[in-house]
Motif scaffolding. Sequence first.
Motif, PDB file in Angstrom:
ATOM      1  N   ARG A 105       9.800   4.513  -2.977  1.00  0.00           N
ATOM      2  CA  ARG A 105      10.654   5.683  -2.786  1.00  0.00           C
ATOM      3  C   ARG A 105      11.375   6.093  -3.936  1.00  0.00           C
ATOM      4  O   ARG A 105      11.254   5.177  -4.897  1.00  0.00           O
ATOM      5  CB  ARG A 105      12.053   5.387  -1.791  1.00  0.00           C
ATOM      6  N   HIS A 109      16.841   7.556  -3.404  1.00  0.00           N
ATOM      7  CA  HIS A 109      17.113   6.717  -2.236  1.00  0.00           C
ATOM      8  C   HIS A 109      18.187   5.625  -2.105  1.00  0.00           C
ATOM      9  O   HIS A 109      18.912   5.539  -1.295  1.00  0.00           O
ATOM     10  CB  HIS A 109      15.790   5.931  -1.652  1.00  0.00           C
ATOM     11  N   TRP A 164      14.653  -1.768  -0.893  1.00  0.00           N
ATOM     12  CA  TRP A 164      14.081  -0.566  -1.591  1.00  0.00           C
ATOM     13  C   TRP A 164      12.522  -1.152  -2.310  1.00  0.00           C
ATOM     14  O   TRP A 164      11.789  -0.362  -2.468  1.00  0.00           O
ATOM     15  CB  TRP A 164      14.828   0.180  -2.553  1.00  0.00           C
ATOM     16  N   HIS A 230      12.021  11.056   0.599  1.00  0.00           N
ATOM     17  CA  HIS A 230      12.318  10.521  -0.894  1.00  0.00           C
ATOM     18  C   HIS A 230      10.950   9.982  -1.298  1.00  0.00           C
ATOM     19  O   HIS A 230      10.752   8.728  -2.170  1.00  0.00           O
ATOM     20  CB  HIS A 230      13.488   9.224  -0.860  1.00  0.00           C
ATOM     21  N   LEU A 231       9.966  10.644  -1.367  1.00  0.00           N
ATOM     22  CA  LEU A 231       8.569  10.237  -1.970  1.00  0.00           C
ATOM     23  C   LEU A 231       8.603  11.023  -3.331  1.00  0.00           C
ATOM     24  O   LEU A 231       8.939  12.099  -3.484  1.00  0.00           O
ATOM     25  CB  LEU A 231       7.512  10.533  -1.122  1.00  0.00           C
TER      26      LEU A 231
END
Length: 273
Positions: A105, A109, A164, A230-231
């Motif tokens: 991400r 993020h 994450w 959130h790519l």
Amino acid sequence: MTDSGAGGSGDNKDTEPLEPPSPRAPSDGPAPGADSPTREYQFPAGVAGSAPATAASDIDGVRFDDGLTVGLLSGPRTVTVPDVPSPISARYLFPTEKYRGEWRRHWIHLMPWLVIGTLATFIMGLVSGLLTRADFENRDTALWATVLVWLAVLGFVGWKLLDWYMDRFILTNKRIMLIQGVITRSVAMMPLGRVTDMKYSQTPMGRMLNYGEFIIESAGQDQALRNVPHLPNPNELYLQMCEEMYEPEAVDEREAEPEEDLIPEDALSKDDA
């Protein structure tokens, strides 16, 4: 005495025939008024009709700068992906499918958790200062409790940072996957053949920081992988996924092309000699 006048023939005047000026010899020095000497280009021996090489100073004003074509005016860029899957995602791939890439991400993020960690540090410093100046019976206990709460918040933020790092969005020639979790792992998968609709959206902040949310629709009602926020590089990733779905032969052909050598073989043979 004879007066020839302005229109007279002037027969009594001795004259000499004018000679043509001799050709001027070439000079190696600069021409009058020139700032720098001019040089003739010498063709290499044995090469006939070769074009002169362009001097670097002649094209200084017409070079393109890649740094000027960034942001909203830049075209599609190639997404940089590793050639082999990481150990985190390799365990979920089977041998017959072809790995296309994996992405974490965007760092946005983590922004809520980073803000929480920063505020917790500020509040801890403020409360600790007030407790140090105060004079009451359980001051040390309250100070230790404040530090422990602050450490617990930082530990939770660190856990989110690790989560994450472990999360991956994976693309192969057969499916897309979303891996989440550190201790409890969650693997969501959708075959590319079942994708009926796909789009991505970007907020103004997403356009500035280059991230977006993917919305993937499939033929089934219970969709395990639908919204992926959130790519990074959403436009390039979208084009790569569409090419994988509709032109898989072109992707395989591009992947099979051999890489060109940067140094010609003739130059290598001369160096060895």
